[in-house]
Design an enzyme around this catalytic site. Structure first.
Site, PDB file in Angstrom:
ATOM      1  N   PRO A  35      -4.453   1.030  18.859  1.00  0.00           N
ATOM      2  CA  PRO A  35      -4.196   0.464  17.529  1.00  0.00           C
ATOM      3  C   PRO A  35      -4.177   1.468  16.384  1.00  0.00           C
ATOM      4  O   PRO A  35      -3.674   1.143  15.299  1.00  0.00           O
ATOM      5  CB  PRO A  35      -5.331  -0.554  17.345  1.00  0.00           C
ATOM      6  CG  PRO A  35      -6.379  -0.165  18.328  1.00  0.00           C
ATOM      7  CD  PRO A  35      -5.685   0.505  19.464  1.00  0.00           C
TER       8      PRO A  35
ATOM      9  N   LYS B 208       0.629   0.268  15.060  1.00  0.00           N
ATOM     10  CA  LYS B 208       2.015   0.264  15.538  1.00  0.00           C
ATOM     11  C   LYS B 208       2.357  -0.853  16.529  1.00  0.00           C
ATOM     12  O   LYS B 208       3.539  -1.066  16.838  1.00  0.00           O
ATOM     13  CB  LYS B 208       2.341   1.619  16.197  1.00  0.00           C
ATOM     14  CG  LYS B 208       2.407   2.753  15.217  1.00  0.00           C
ATOM     15  CD  LYS B 208       3.575   2.588  14.267  1.00  0.00           C
ATOM     16  CE  LYS B 208       3.450   3.395  13.013  1.00  0.00           C
ATOM     17  NZ  LYS B 208       4.012   2.787  11.838  1.00  0.00           N
TER      18      LYS B 208
ATOM     19  N   HIS C  52       0.843  -1.203   0.000  1.00  0.00           N
ATOM     20  CA  HIS C  52       0.000   0.000   0.000  1.00  0.00           C
ATOM     21  C   HIS C  52       0.872   1.245   0.000  1.00  0.00           C
ATOM     22  O   HIS C  52       1.676   1.445   0.902  1.00  0.00           O
ATOM     23  CB  HIS C  52      -0.915   0.016   1.227  1.00  0.00           C
ATOM     24  CG  HIS C  52      -2.097  -0.891   1.091  1.00  0.00           C
ATOM     25  ND1 HIS C  52      -3.304  -0.637   1.685  1.00  0.00           N
ATOM     26  CD2 HIS C  52      -2.249  -2.040   0.398  1.00  0.00           C
ATOM     27  CE1 HIS C  52      -4.159  -1.597   1.353  1.00  0.00           C
ATOM     28  NE2 HIS C  52      -3.538  -2.469   0.589  1.00  0.00           N
TER      29      HIS C  52
ATOM     30  N   TYR D 180       4.049   6.663   9.809  1.00  0.00           N
ATOM     31  CA  TYR D 180       3.186   5.531   9.456  1.00  0.00           C
ATOM     32  C   TYR D 180       3.994   4.388   8.836  1.00  0.00           C
ATOM     33  O   TYR D 180       3.769   3.213   9.178  1.00  0.00           O
ATOM     34  CB  TYR D 180       2.080   5.982   8.490  1.00  0.00           C
ATOM     35  CG  TYR D 180       0.948   4.984   8.421  1.00  0.00           C
ATOM     36  CD1 TYR D 180      -0.193   5.123   9.210  1.00  0.00           C
ATOM     37  CD2 TYR D 180       1.020   3.868   7.575  1.00  0.00           C
ATOM     38  CE1 TYR D 180      -1.219   4.193   9.169  1.00  0.00           C
ATOM     39  CE2 TYR D 180      -0.002   2.931   7.528  1.00  0.00           C
ATOM     40  CZ  TYR D 180      -1.113   3.104   8.323  1.00  0.00           C
ATOM     41  OH  TYR D 180      -2.129   2.165   8.287  1.00  0.00           O
TER      42      TYR D 180
ATOM     43  N   TYR E 152      -9.243   5.704   7.193  1.00  0.00           N
ATOM     44  CA  TYR E 152      -9.388   6.103   8.602  1.00  0.00           C
ATOM     45  C   TYR E 152     -10.429   7.214   8.632  1.00  0.00           C
ATOM     46  O   TYR E 152     -10.249   8.239   7.960  1.00  0.00           O
ATOM     47  CB  TYR E 152      -8.071   6.643   9.157  1.00  0.00           C
ATOM     48  CG  TYR E 152      -6.999   5.594   9.382  1.00  0.00           C
ATOM     49  CD1 TYR E 152      -6.901   4.944  10.609  1.00  0.00           C
ATOM     50  CD2 TYR E 152      -6.090   5.254   8.382  1.00  0.00           C
ATOM     51  CE1 TYR E 152      -5.914   3.982  10.843  1.00  0.00           C
ATOM     52  CE2 TYR E 152      -5.103   4.290   8.600  1.00  0.00           C
ATOM     53  CZ  TYR E 152      -5.028   3.658   9.836  1.00  0.00           C
ATOM     54  OH  TYR E 152      -4.057   2.715  10.052  1.00  0.00           O
TER      55      TYR E 152
HETATM   56  P1  FAD Z   1       1.477 -11.163  22.080  1.00  0.00           P
HETATM   57  O1  FAD Z   1       1.007 -11.244  20.678  1.00  0.00           O
HETATM   58  O2  FAD Z   1       0.515 -10.790  23.142  1.00  0.00           O
HETATM   59  O3  FAD Z   1       2.115 -12.566  22.419  1.00  0.00           O
HETATM   60  C1  FAD Z   1       2.460 -12.928  23.733  1.00  0.00           C
HETATM   61  C2  FAD Z   1       2.351 -14.434  23.862  1.00  0.00           C
HETATM   62  O4  FAD Z   1       2.762 -14.798  25.182  1.00  0.00           O
HETATM   63  C3  FAD Z   1       0.932 -14.929  23.704  1.00  0.00           C
HETATM   64  O5  FAD Z   1       0.904 -15.956  22.739  1.00  0.00           O
HETATM   65  C4  FAD Z   1       0.530 -15.424  25.098  1.00  0.00           C
HETATM   66  O6  FAD Z   1      -0.351 -16.526  25.042  1.00  0.00           O
HETATM   67  C5  FAD Z   1       1.876 -15.792  25.681  1.00  0.00           C
HETATM   68  N1  FAD Z   1       1.926 -15.712  27.146  1.00  0.00           N
HETATM   69  C6  FAD Z   1       1.323 -14.816  27.964  1.00  0.00           C
HETATM   70  N2  FAD Z   1       1.613 -15.076  29.253  1.00  0.00           N
HETATM   71  C7  FAD Z   1       2.415 -16.163  29.254  1.00  0.00           C
HETATM   72  C8  FAD Z   1       3.045 -16.915  30.269  1.00  0.00           C
HETATM   73  N3  FAD Z   1       2.898 -16.590  31.559  1.00  0.00           N
HETATM   74  N4  FAD Z   1       3.800 -17.970  29.918  1.00  0.00           N
HETATM   75  C9  FAD Z   1       3.957 -18.306  28.607  1.00  0.00           C
HETATM   76  N5  FAD Z   1       3.375 -17.632  27.596  1.00  0.00           N
HETATM   77  C10 FAD Z   1       2.622 -16.572  27.924  1.00  0.00           C
HETATM   78  N6  FAD Z   1      -1.849  -4.046  16.750  1.00  0.00           N
HETATM   79  C11 FAD Z   1      -1.982  -3.439  15.594  1.00  0.00           C
HETATM   80  O7  FAD Z   1      -0.990  -2.909  15.102  1.00  0.00           O
HETATM   81  N7  FAD Z   1      -3.206  -3.419  14.959  1.00  0.00           N
HETATM   82  C12 FAD Z   1      -4.313  -4.035  15.487  1.00  0.00           C
HETATM   83  O8  FAD Z   1      -5.381  -4.011  14.910  1.00  0.00           O
HETATM   84  C13 FAD Z   1      -4.201  -4.669  16.724  1.00  0.00           C
HETATM   85  N8  FAD Z   1      -5.261  -5.272  17.294  1.00  0.00           N
HETATM   86  C14 FAD Z   1      -5.095  -5.861  18.531  1.00  0.00           C
HETATM   87  C15 FAD Z   1      -6.179  -6.465  19.146  1.00  0.00           C
HETATM   88  C16 FAD Z   1      -6.027  -7.049  20.431  1.00  0.00           C
HETATM   89  C17 FAD Z   1      -7.235  -7.703  21.101  1.00  0.00           C
HETATM   90  C18 FAD Z   1      -4.768  -7.032  21.069  1.00  0.00           C
HETATM   91  C19 FAD Z   1      -4.589  -7.649  22.444  1.00  0.00           C
HETATM   92  C20 FAD Z   1      -3.686  -6.443  20.408  1.00  0.00           C
HETATM   93  C21 FAD Z   1      -3.844  -5.854  19.150  1.00  0.00           C
HETATM   94  N9  FAD Z   1      -2.775  -5.246  18.490  1.00  0.00           N
HETATM   95  C22 FAD Z   1      -2.921  -4.652  17.318  1.00  0.00           C
HETATM   96  C23 FAD Z   1      -1.461  -5.238  19.022  1.00  0.00           C
HETATM   97  C24 FAD Z   1      -0.590  -6.343  18.434  1.00  0.00           C
HETATM   98  O9  FAD Z   1      -1.383  -7.444  18.127  1.00  0.00           O
HETATM   99  C25 FAD Z   1       0.475  -6.644  19.448  1.00  0.00           C
HETATM  100  O10 FAD Z   1       1.278  -5.486  19.587  1.00  0.00           O
HETATM  101  C26 FAD Z   1       1.340  -7.855  19.117  1.00  0.00           C
HETATM  102  O11 FAD Z   1       0.569  -9.022  19.227  1.00  0.00           O
HETATM  103  C27 FAD Z   1       2.531  -7.924  20.073  1.00  0.00           C
HETATM  104  O12 FAD Z   1       3.168  -9.150  19.931  1.00  0.00           O
HETATM  105  P2  FAD Z   1       3.863  -9.830  21.177  1.00  0.00           P
HETATM  106  O13 FAD Z   1       4.453 -11.103  20.664  1.00  0.00           O
HETATM  107  O14 FAD Z   1       4.747  -8.869  21.859  1.00  0.00           O
HETATM  108  O15 FAD Z   1       2.693 -10.146  22.214  1.00  0.00           O
HETATM  109  C1  DHB Z   2      -5.473  -2.645  10.988  1.00  0.00           C
HETATM  110  C2  DHB Z   2      -5.410  -2.307  12.303  1.00  0.00           C
HETATM  111  C3  DHB Z   2      -5.008  -1.048  12.656  1.00  0.00           C
HETATM  112  O1  DHB Z   2      -4.921  -0.707  13.955  1.00  0.00           O
HETATM  113  C4  DHB Z   2      -4.659  -0.109  11.726  1.00  0.00           C
HETATM  114  O2  DHB Z   2      -4.294   1.129  12.124  1.00  0.00           O
HETATM  115  C5  DHB Z   2      -4.697  -0.455  10.405  1.00  0.00           C
HETATM  116  C6  DHB Z   2      -5.110  -1.727  10.030  1.00  0.00           C
HETATM  117  C7  DHB Z   2      -5.925  -3.987  10.595  1.00  0.00           C
HETATM  118  O3  DHB Z   2      -6.231  -4.809  11.473  1.00  0.00           O
HETATM  119  O4  DHB Z   2      -6.003  -4.273   9.398  1.00  0.00           O
END
Ligand code: FAD
Ligand code: DHB
Length: 389
Positions: free
Chosen positions: A292, A296, A72, A384, A200
């Site tokens: 979100p 980021k 994009h 972005y 957006y």
């Molecule tokens: P996580 O993806 O949270 O992974 C952490 C892992 O650790 C999980 O699999 C969990 O099960 C595991 N864990 C937790 N505790 C323990 C433990 N005690 N022992 C062993 N394992 C454990 N970001 C965007 O940019 N756009 C979005 O639209 C967006 N939507 C989101 C929606 C939701 C509901 C959430 C919660 C987050 C969203 N985010 C979004 C943020 C993005 O998904 C996260 O920043 C990203 O997942 C971070 O990755 P991570 O591996 O650091 O953490």
């Molecule tokens: C999506 C999520 C976001 O937070 C964003 O800023 C753009 C796209 C997505 O889930 O596609």
């Protein structure tokens, strides 16, 4: 068991770190609380910065991303019936790639499995010990068996609710938080996206976002009350509300259908500045959360992984601790800027409960400045597509 780096959490941060370390011959074990199916069923982020794409390449996991991801070059921003475009490639020299977090995670699992990487699923009662010594270890239970892993370092990649950050004594932990008074209701539907770029939308009824996963899979979000739950919203109510928040000419193109996933995410900014505590390093959501808006969360998790990976490589290659010692400072310098951008986009586009007429006029004035000013568009585009590592 013994390993060099014990990684808590098998989300994108933990898997990417493990796979990158593997490419340099550094051994790790990943401990994940859930099943692989559960981790892969979580629908989350969808927009990847070039920095994350580069890391996936470095990890040898980018083939499907290149084949199936959508490049994009810009995004659309609407307010009321007005809409304008910010061109990323023109203003920041780079596009972003639309490719779901679920797919990133699936590709990383596939690579770890192909390499015979150690991942323990469904672990319980993970505890980190002796982090302030040269011989830390991790204990946990899996399917009724008590286990122990001795290691050099622990990487806390276990998300916001994980055990790693909470292991740091409260007196040593420096944290900052802002909770936003609303959430995002997101749905996935097997319908063609309303537009070929993201939209957006700031509207008098609240924020909306039109995103996508592929030509026949759309991801839409609307701002809702923080007290709502997904069951409060039928598909029909969701589509009606989304239509209310988009310019009329876009509504004409919107194809609706049954939702195949529906969830609500709260909005929060959070930074734990103590990203390193002795032999523990926090990465991704374990250390920081952004709202979100601006996509980021996943991308800033990736930048932490980059800094930690480079630091560990230096340590195992020549024994230098310089980058390990600088990890928190280096990662935080970028994290605070990303937090600012996510806060700015959130403030610009949402309807706040206490918002006055004056506040709404300020949002419109800022949107019109962004629409007409190349420097403002450049600032947005550069943030972005991702600040440099
Ligand atoms: P996580 O993806 O949270 O992974 C952490 C892992 O650790 C999980 O699999 C969990 O099960 C595991 N864990 C937790 N505790 C323990 C433990 N005690 N022992 C062993 N394992 C454990 N970001 C965007 O940019 N756009 C979005 O639209 C967006 N939507 C989101 C929606 C939701 C509901 C959430 C919660 C987050 C969203 N985010 C979004 C943020 C993005 O998904 C996260 O920043 C990203 O997942 C971070 O990755 P991570 O591996 O650091 O953490
Ligand atoms: C999506 C999520 C976001 O937070 C964003 O800023 C753009 C796209 C997505 O889930 O596609």
């Amino acid at each position: 068991m013994k390993t060099q780096v014990c990684i808590i959490g098998g989300g994108p941060s933990g898997l990417l770190l493990s796979q990158l370390l593997h490419t340099r011959g550094i051994d790790s074990i990943v401990l994940e609380r859930k099943t692989k199916q559960y981790v892969l069923s979580r629908i989350r982020a969808g927009v990847l910065e070039q920095g994350l794409v580069d890391l996936m390449e470095q990890a040898g996991c980018a083939d499907r991303l290149h084949a199936e991801g959508f490049v994009h070059d810009g995004t659309l921003i609407s307010y009321g019936q007005e809409m304008f475009r910010v061109d990323f490639t023109e203003h920041a020299g780079r596009p972003v790639v639309v490719y779901g977090q679920t797919e990133v995670t699936a590709d990383l699992y596939a690579a770890r499995e192909a390499a015979g990487g150690a991942i323990e699923f469904e672990v319980e009662d993970v505890e980190l010990h002796d982090l302030d010594t040269d011989a830390p270890y991790v204990t946990y239970r899996v399917h009724g068996d008590d286990r122990r892993i001795d290691c050099d370092f622990v990487a806390g990649c276990d998300g916001f609710h994980g055990v790693s950050r909470k292991t740091i004594p409260t007196k040593d932990r420096k944290e900052f938080e802002k909770v936003y008074p609303f959430g995002w209701l997101g749905i996935l539907s097997e319908t063609p996206p309303v537009n070929d770029e993201l939209i957006y939308a700031n509207s008098p009824s609240g924020f909306a976002l039109c995103s996508m996963r592929n030509d026949n899979l759309s991801r839409y979000y609307i701002q809702v009350s923080m007290y709502d739950s997904p069951e409060d919203w039928s598909d029909a109510q969701f589509w009606a509300e989304l239509k209310r928040r988009l310019p009329a000419d876009q509504v004409g193109n919107l194809v609706t259908g049954p939702s195949i996933e529906k969830s609500i995410a709260p909005l929060r900014s959070f930074v734990c500045e103590t990203m390193r505590w002795h032999r523990l390093f926090l990465c991704g959501d374990a250390a920081h959360i952004v709202p979100p808006t601006g996509a980021k969360g996943l991308n800033s998790a990736a930048s932490d992984v980059h800094y930690l990976f480079e630091a560990l490589c230096d340590f195992y290659k020549g024994g230098s601790t310089a980058r390990i010692d600088a990890y928190a400072q280096t990662a935080l310098a970028r994290i605070w800027k990303v937090s600012r951008f996510s806060w700015w986009m959130s403030s610009l586009l949402h309807r706040f409960p206490e918002q006055s007429e004056f506040d709404s006029r300020m949002q419109i004035a800022e949107l019109e400045f962004l629409r007409s000013n190349r420097a403002a568009q450049a600032a947005m585009a550069q943030n972005y597509v991702g600040l440099p590592y």
